[in-house]
Design an enzyme around this catalytic site. Structure first.
Site, short mmCIF file in Angstrom:
data_model
loop_
_atom_site.label_atom_id
_atom_site.label_comp_id
_atom_site.label_asym_id
_atom_site.label_seq_id
_atom_site.Cartn_x
_atom_site.Cartn_y
_atom_site.Cartn_z
N GLY A 150 2.25 1.90 9.48
CA GLY A 150 1.68 1.71 10.80
C GLY A 150 2.51 2.27 11.94
O GLY A 150 2.43 1.76 13.07
N ASN B 62 2.07 5.14 13.48
CA ASN B 62 1.16 5.69 14.48
C ASN B 62 0.45 4.56 15.24
O ASN B 62 0.18 4.69 16.43
CB ASN B 62 0.15 6.65 13.84
CG ASN B 62 0.67 8.07 13.80
OD1 ASN B 62 1.00 8.65 14.83
ND2 ASN B 62 0.74 8.63 12.60
N MET C 289 -5.60 5.59 4.16
CA MET C 289 -5.65 6.46 2.98
C MET C 289 -6.95 6.29 2.20
O MET C 289 -6.96 6.11 0.98
CB MET C 289 -4.44 6.17 2.08
CG MET C 289 -3.11 6.32 2.78
SD MET C 289 -2.89 7.97 3.53
CE MET C 289 -2.71 8.96 2.05
N ARG C 290 -8.05 6.36 2.92
CA ARG C 290 -9.37 6.28 2.30
C ARG C 290 -10.29 7.30 2.96
O ARG C 290 -10.26 7.46 4.19
CB ARG C 290 -9.97 4.89 2.49
CG ARG C 290 -9.22 3.76 1.84
CD ARG C 290 -9.49 3.66 0.37
NE ARG C 290 -10.90 3.43 0.09
CZ ARG C 290 -11.46 3.51 -1.12
NH1 ARG C 290 -10.72 3.82 -2.16
NH2 ARG C 290 -12.73 3.28 -1.29
N LEU D 180 -13.82 8.29 4.35
CA LEU D 180 -14.95 7.54 4.88
C LEU D 180 -16.26 8.13 4.38
O LEU D 180 -16.41 9.34 4.27
CB LEU D 180 -14.93 7.56 6.41
CG LEU D 180 -13.73 6.90 7.09
CD1 LEU D 180 -13.88 6.98 8.60
CD2 LEU D 180 -13.57 5.46 6.64
N ASN E 12 -8.73 11.03 13.54
CA ASN E 12 -7.73 10.95 12.48
C ASN E 12 -6.54 11.82 12.86
O ASN E 12 -6.68 12.75 13.66
CB ASN E 12 -8.33 11.42 11.15
CG ASN E 12 -7.51 10.99 9.95
OD1 ASN E 12 -6.52 10.26 10.07
ND2 ASN E 12 -7.90 11.44 8.76
N HIS F 118 -3.37 14.14 11.13
CA HIS F 118 -2.96 14.77 9.87
C HIS F 118 -1.67 15.55 10.09
O HIS F 118 -1.49 16.17 11.15
CB HIS F 118 -4.06 15.72 9.36
CG HIS F 118 -3.71 16.36 8.06
ND1 HIS F 118 -3.64 15.64 6.89
CD2 HIS F 118 -3.41 17.64 7.74
CE1 HIS F 118 -3.31 16.46 5.90
NE2 HIS F 118 -3.15 17.68 6.39
N ASP G 85 -10.39 16.43 6.05
CA ASP G 85 -9.60 17.07 7.10
C ASP G 85 -10.27 18.34 7.63
O ASP G 85 -9.61 19.37 7.85
CB ASP G 85 -8.19 17.41 6.58
CG ASP G 85 -7.44 16.18 6.09
OD1 ASP G 85 -7.72 15.08 6.61
OD2 ASP G 85 -6.59 16.32 5.20
#
Length: 222
Positions: A17, A19, A95-96, A98, A112, A114, A150
């Site tokens: 966590g 970020n 880490m899933r 959507l 998101n 990356h 991504d």
């Protein structure tokens, strides 16, 4: 001219966590006009949950392993976000992937972060892939989530030089410092009503230097 209202955030995490902490810190500094309504983790042992609790932010654990499908898990997450009137979803180390259940419910309202300069090096090993490819500049990207891995429209990026002797951990640590800077910035642009998606491009209104693309933020080279 009236200011835009505070944006109501839902933050999804799976791990430490950091970020999330950067977003919290930006709110506390007054750099970001946002309220985190809920932090959701798919892992009960995620350190980010404790970060949220220390700041009095509501948390929820929704274990993906307890659902028969990705869509069923996303419906549970979506219900929790809607219950708190969340307007923008930030994936901060979530880490899933959507499903359309979530993406269709928040079109252009899921961000998101990356750890590569997308579209280069998608997936979970951005710094490692950058080093192995031999690039001289790596970095990170904030983007709007769309179906796929991504591949969504880029909002803002930060460039990080690849230094002689870098390994995955050293490069990832320097990239993470820039993630902490640009993720709150991207959310602030959303809150200010300055982001407009046109096809694959995100227009940042009021940015005369880059009228047709997201800016590349270049940190100083050490």
């Amino acid at each position: 001219m009236a200011e835009n209202p505070t944006v109501k955030l839902g933050v999804l995490i799976s791990g430490s966590g950091t970020n999330l902490q950067a977003i919290i810190d930006a709110i506390l500094r007054g750099d970001l006009k946002a309220e985190i309504r809920l932090v959701i983790s798919n892992r009960a042992d995620a350190q980010g949950l404790e970060r949220a609790r220390r700041h009095g932010i509501e948390t929820a654990v929704i274990d993906h392993r307890k659902f028969p499908s990705r869509e069923d898990f996303d419906r549970a997450v979506l219900a929790a976000l809607r219950d708190r009137s969340v307007e923008l979803v930030a994936l901060a180390g979530f880490m899933r992937l959507l499903s359309p259940v979530m993406i269709d419910a928040f079109p252009g309202r899921i961000m998101n972060i990356h750890n590569s300069l997308l579209p280069s090096f998608p997936g979970i090993h951005g710094p490692k892939d950058a080093i192995e490819y031999g690039v001289k500049i790596a970095g990170c990207t904030v983007f709007f989530v769309t179906p796929g891995v991504d591949v969504g429209p880029v909002i803002v990026q930060a460039a990080v030089p690849v230094l002689s002797g870098d390994d995955e951990q050293r490069l990832a640590a320097r990239i993470l410092q820039q993630e902490h800077r640009i993720f709150p910035h991207a959310i602030a642009l959303f809150q200010q009503g300055r982001l407009e998606i046109q096809g694959r491009q995100v227009i940042i209104k009021g940015d005369s230097s880059t009228p047709n693309s997201a800016p590349l933020v270049n940190p100083p080279v050490d």
